[in-house]
Design a protein around this motif. Structure first.
Motif, PDB file in Angstrom:
ATOM      1  N   LEU A 197     -11.654   7.949  -3.679  1.00  0.00           N
ATOM      2  CA  LEU A 197     -10.621   8.157  -2.664  1.00  0.00           C
ATOM      3  C   LEU A 197     -11.274   8.826  -1.454  1.00  0.00           C
ATOM      4  O   LEU A 197     -11.901   9.876  -1.585  1.00  0.00           O
ATOM      5  CB  LEU A 197      -9.508   9.039  -3.229  1.00  0.00           C
ATOM      6  CG  LEU A 197      -8.288   9.192  -2.327  1.00  0.00           C
ATOM      7  CD1 LEU A 197      -7.531   7.876  -2.192  1.00  0.00           C
ATOM      8  CD2 LEU A 197      -7.339  10.268  -2.860  1.00  0.00           C
ATOM      9  N   ASN A 198     -11.142   8.186  -0.308  1.00  0.00           N
ATOM     10  CA  ASN A 198     -11.808   8.650   0.915  1.00  0.00           C
ATOM     11  C   ASN A 198     -10.895   9.560   1.735  1.00  0.00           C
ATOM     12  O   ASN A 198     -11.334  10.534   2.335  1.00  0.00           O
ATOM     13  CB  ASN A 198     -12.195   7.413   1.726  1.00  0.00           C
ATOM     14  CG  ASN A 198     -13.168   7.725   2.818  1.00  0.00           C
ATOM     15  OD1 ASN A 198     -14.048   8.563   2.647  1.00  0.00           O
ATOM     16  ND2 ASN A 198     -13.008   7.049   3.945  1.00  0.00           N
ATOM     17  N   SER A 199      -9.598   9.195   1.759  1.00  0.00           N
ATOM     18  CA  SER A 199      -8.615   9.989   2.519  1.00  0.00           C
ATOM     19  C   SER A 199      -7.235   9.683   1.947  1.00  0.00           C
ATOM     20  O   SER A 199      -7.054   8.692   1.236  1.00  0.00           O
ATOM     21  CB  SER A 199      -8.672   9.605   4.003  1.00  0.00           C
ATOM     22  OG  SER A 199      -8.458   8.218   4.137  1.00  0.00           O
ATOM     23  N   ARG A 200      -6.268  10.512   2.293  1.00  0.00           N
ATOM     24  CA  ARG A 200      -4.898  10.279   1.816  1.00  0.00           C
ATOM     25  C   ARG A 200      -4.064   9.666   2.931  1.00  0.00           C
ATOM     26  O   ARG A 200      -4.216  10.065   4.095  1.00  0.00           O
ATOM     27  CB  ARG A 200      -4.273  11.597   1.359  1.00  0.00           C
ATOM     28  CG  ARG A 200      -5.036  12.265   0.233  1.00  0.00           C
ATOM     29  CD  ARG A 200      -4.251  13.420  -0.356  1.00  0.00           C
ATOM     30  NE  ARG A 200      -5.076  14.208  -1.262  1.00  0.00           N
ATOM     31  CZ  ARG A 200      -5.321  13.903  -2.530  1.00  0.00           C
ATOM     32  NH1 ARG A 200      -4.784  12.808  -3.043  1.00  0.00           N
ATOM     33  NH2 ARG A 200      -6.072  14.674  -3.292  1.00  0.00           N
ATOM     34  N   PRO A 201      -3.177   8.705   2.576  1.00  0.00           N
ATOM     35  CA  PRO A 201      -2.378   8.076   3.625  1.00  0.00           C
ATOM     36  C   PRO A 201      -1.243   8.965   4.126  1.00  0.00           C
ATOM     37  O   PRO A 201      -0.622   8.668   5.143  1.00  0.00           O
ATOM     38  CB  PRO A 201      -1.817   6.819   2.942  1.00  0.00           C
ATOM     39  CG  PRO A 201      -1.868   7.119   1.488  1.00  0.00           C
ATOM     40  CD  PRO A 201      -2.942   8.115   1.255  1.00  0.00           C
ATOM     41  N   GLY A 202      -0.965  10.068   3.425  1.00  0.00           N
ATOM     42  CA  GLY A 202       0.194  10.901   3.776  1.00  0.00           C
ATOM     43  C   GLY A 202       1.405  10.361   3.034  1.00  0.00           C
ATOM     44  O   GLY A 202       1.491   9.163   2.758  1.00  0.00           O
ATOM     45  N   LYS A 203       2.355  11.233   2.706  1.00  0.00           N
ATOM     46  CA  LYS A 203       3.494  10.830   1.861  1.00  0.00           C
ATOM     47  C   LYS A 203       4.304   9.689   2.469  1.00  0.00           C
ATOM     48  O   LYS A 203       4.849   8.846   1.769  1.00  0.00           O
ATOM     49  CB  LYS A 203       4.400  12.033   1.600  1.00  0.00           C
ATOM     50  CG  LYS A 203       3.887  12.883   0.464  1.00  0.00           C
ATOM     51  CD  LYS A 203       4.978  13.758  -0.097  1.00  0.00           C
ATOM     52  CE  LYS A 203       4.577  14.277  -1.474  1.00  0.00           C
ATOM     53  NZ  LYS A 203       5.621  14.992  -2.136  1.00  0.00           N
TER      54      LYS A 203
ATOM     55  N   VAL B  73      -4.202   2.158   3.645  1.00  0.00           N
ATOM     56  CA  VAL B  73      -5.125   1.171   4.223  1.00  0.00           C
ATOM     57  C   VAL B  73      -6.403   1.184   3.380  1.00  0.00           C
ATOM     58  O   VAL B  73      -6.659   2.148   2.648  1.00  0.00           O
ATOM     59  CB  VAL B  73      -5.473   1.505   5.699  1.00  0.00           C
ATOM     60  CG1 VAL B  73      -4.279   1.295   6.604  1.00  0.00           C
ATOM     61  CG2 VAL B  73      -6.002   2.932   5.829  1.00  0.00           C
ATOM     62  N   ALA B  74      -7.192   0.102   3.513  1.00  0.00           N
ATOM     63  CA  ALA B  74      -8.402  -0.013   2.683  1.00  0.00           C
ATOM     64  C   ALA B  74      -9.349   1.158   2.919  1.00  0.00           C
ATOM     65  O   ALA B  74     -10.074   1.588   2.019  1.00  0.00           O
ATOM     66  CB  ALA B  74      -9.105  -1.330   2.969  1.00  0.00           C
ATOM     67  N   GLU B  75      -9.321   1.718   4.155  1.00  0.00           N
ATOM     68  CA  GLU B  75     -10.229   2.828   4.494  1.00  0.00           C
ATOM     69  C   GLU B  75      -9.876   4.117   3.744  1.00  0.00           C
ATOM     70  O   GLU B  75     -10.626   5.089   3.802  1.00  0.00           O
ATOM     71  CB  GLU B  75     -10.213   3.092   6.014  1.00  0.00           C
ATOM     72  CG  GLU B  75     -10.873   2.019   6.845  1.00  0.00           C
ATOM     73  CD  GLU B  75     -10.088   0.710   6.865  1.00  0.00           C
ATOM     74  OE1 GLU B  75      -8.830   0.760   6.824  1.00  0.00           O
ATOM     75  OE2 GLU B  75     -10.722  -0.360   6.898  1.00  0.00           O
ATOM     76  N   ASN B  76      -8.728   4.133   3.060  1.00  0.00           N
ATOM     77  CA  ASN B  76      -8.436   5.301   2.226  1.00  0.00           C
ATOM     78  C   ASN B  76      -9.379   5.364   1.015  1.00  0.00           C
ATOM     79  O   ASN B  76      -9.398   6.348   0.277  1.00  0.00           O
ATOM     80  CB  ASN B  76      -6.984   5.262   1.712  1.00  0.00           C
ATOM     81  CG  ASN B  76      -5.957   5.476   2.807  1.00  0.00           C
ATOM     82  OD1 ASN B  76      -4.944   4.804   2.873  1.00  0.00           O
ATOM     83  ND2 ASN B  76      -6.240   6.425   3.696  1.00  0.00           N
ATOM     84  N   PHE B  77     -10.135   4.260   0.822  1.00  0.00           N
ATOM     85  CA  PHE B  77     -11.093   4.230  -0.291  1.00  0.00           C
ATOM     86  C   PHE B  77     -12.501   4.021   0.254  1.00  0.00           C
ATOM     87  O   PHE B  77     -12.688   3.550   1.376  1.00  0.00           O
ATOM     88  CB  PHE B  77     -10.746   3.087  -1.256  1.00  0.00           C
ATOM     89  CG  PHE B  77      -9.433   3.260  -1.940  1.00  0.00           C
ATOM     90  CD1 PHE B  77      -9.327   3.980  -3.117  1.00  0.00           C
ATOM     91  CD2 PHE B  77      -8.276   2.711  -1.389  1.00  0.00           C
ATOM     92  CE1 PHE B  77      -8.110   4.143  -3.743  1.00  0.00           C
ATOM     93  CE2 PHE B  77      -7.051   2.876  -2.008  1.00  0.00           C
ATOM     94  CZ  PHE B  77      -6.965   3.596  -3.194  1.00  0.00           C
TER      95      PHE B  77
END
Ligand SMILES: NC(=O)c1ccc[n+]([C@@H]2O[C@H](COP(=O)([O-])OP(=O)(O)OC[C@H]3O[C@@H](n4cnc5c(N)ncnc54)[C@H](OP(=O)(O)O)[C@@H]3O)[C@@H](O)[C@H]2O)c1
Length: 411
Positions: free
Chosen positions: A89-95, A100-104
């Motif tokens: 997991l690279n970042s969280r999308p927020g609740k 997006v794919a960049e979250n990984f």
């Protein structure tokens, strides 16, 4: 990059293999000469075959030598470690955000190349990417039974693999195994006590079914209907399924019919999905919710009203279905996928108008969680496998994707 002992060993190994290939190639050349008179009379095209064979052998050898050098240049494994690929997991999308794919992030990492007592080294074959994982992308999943994925740590979920090495009594090299907490990585060392051995014959060799029709998805559909649907043979019930072309929905409609519903109607998002539901999965009708008036079509396809609603999506679609449900009917509250990118509690409360209808008509809407019925897992999986073998449960197959595509599949 420095040449480590590991990569040095690899180079020697590859070099030995290359030498072996050359020897093999030479033997083949000699064999050709010796066998030529015999083969020539039997196979007039044998020259062409030899040429193709030799060409392929040469290409393979050249490629392997190139790979050896690439591995030597890029390899970073230290002694006693093995290089693997994994998705973190690279970042969280927020609740309230859309993932997006960049979250990984796909990255190279290492694992020990030796395993301890009780452990098993497995190579990943299949990973299941499921809607509930959206909650695991949040810092707070909103559920006590779901742990959040941590930033820069490997994602995990349902997975299947093959045992490469075992120091656990229940598993041997070559066994197929699964776990609900399989890391998204190419090779992993897992605790044997967390693995289940799979019997491929139960699903006609289609191992991936153990993550779908003969796994949690099939169990969700079957146990949801059995525990919350109140379906009875001969009761002439009409079932509506939302998210009907999804993994759970497509099975739920078919199982509803097998369990006794006389009419099954699906709701899905494209004409193609609707056509598959009717032509291949045996639904009586399917409604494209992105086209036309859902309420009108429901009235047309469910003239006697709705007795059982298998709800995968929630939101407007569910409000429309609930408005057409009969007295003493039942909602199977499987999921609310239309709400997963919103910061709302689960299950989301119905709007006051719809809640009034629900109460007046005595419609049940109890929360269903498949994990609460794991004591029924074994018998239920056998039932699902039997239906699959008998051709009574149609399963849409999916191609295995490379690990790198898991994030795209997720979003
Ligand atoms: N209760 C449990 O124990 C349990 C266990 C497993 C799964 N579930 C739940 O079951 C549901 C289905 O899971 P699945 O594994 O079948 O997922 P899936 O294969 O991804 O299917 C979900 C389907 O939902 C539809 N969908 C997505 N967003 C939508 C929206 N905003 N409005 C309407 N439809 C939408 C999609 O179809 P279209 O393209 O047709 O829109 C998709 O085919 C999920 O809600 C999941 O959380 C519950």
């Amino acid at each position: 990059m420095a040449l480590t002992r590991q990569t040095g060993k690899l180079f020697i190994h590859k070099f030995a293999y290359f030498t072996f290939e050359v020897v093999l190639y030479d033997s083949w050349a000699w064999m050709q000469k010796l066998a030529r008179p015999i083969f020539h009379s039997q196979f007039p095209n044998y020259k062409v075959l030899c040429l193709i064979f030799c060409f392929k052998k040469t290409c393979v050898s050249v490629l392997q030598t190139m790979l050896s050098f690439v591995e030597i240049l890029c390899g970073t494994a230290a002694k006693g470690e093995m290089i693997i690929q994994r998705v973190v997991l690279n970042s969280r999308p927020g609740k309230n955000g859309v993932p997006v794919a960049e979250n990984f992030r796909l990255e190279e990492s290492t694992i020990a190349d030796a395993i301890q007592a009780g452990q098993v080294r497995v190579r990943t074959l299949y990973l299941s990417v499921d809607p509930y994982m959206r909650c695991r992308m949040n810092e707070d999943t909103g559920s006590d039974y779901l742990l959040p994925w941590q930033l820069s740590e490997v994602a995990d979920g349902g997975g299947i693999g093959v045992v490469e090495e075992s120091k656990h009594d229940s598993f041997a090299k070559g066994d197929f195994v699964m776990s609900f907490n399989w890391p998204w990585q190419t090779v992993a060392i897992l605790d044997g006590s967390l693995l289940q051995k799979l019997i491929p014959q139960l699903v006609n060799g289609r191992l991936s079914y153990f993550l779908g029709a003969a796994g949690i998805t099939g169990l969700t559909a079957l146990l949801g209907i059995k525990e919350k649907g109140h379906v009875a043979v001969g009761a002439n019930q009409t079932m509506v399924v939302s998210g009907a072309a999804g993994a759970c929905g497509s099975l739920a409609g078919q199982i509803g019919r097998l369990e006794g519903c006389s009419r099954v109607v699906g709701i899905a998002g494209t004409d193609e999905k609707c056509s598959i539901l009717v032509q291949e999965m045996g639904f009586d009708a399917a409604i494209n919710y992105k086209k036309g008036n859902v309420a009108e079509q429901l009235r047309e396809f469910c003239p006697g009203g709705v007795d059982v609603y298998f709800d995968n999506v929630g939101g407007d679609i569910s409000d429309t279905v609930i408005s057409q449900m009969n007295q003493n009917s039942h909602i199977i509250l499987c999921g609310q996928i239309s709400q997963y990118n919103k910061d709302v509690p689960y299950p989301p409360p119905l709007s006051p108008d719809i809640e009034k209808i629900r109460k007046e008509r005595n419609i049940t809407r109890e929360r269903f969680l498949v994990l609460n019925y794991m004591d029924k897992q074994e018998a239920s999986v056998l039932q699902l496998c039997q239906w699959i073998q008998e051709g009574k449960l149609k399963v849409r197959t999916f191609s295995p994707w490379p690990l790198i595509r898991s994030p795209q599949v997720m979003v």
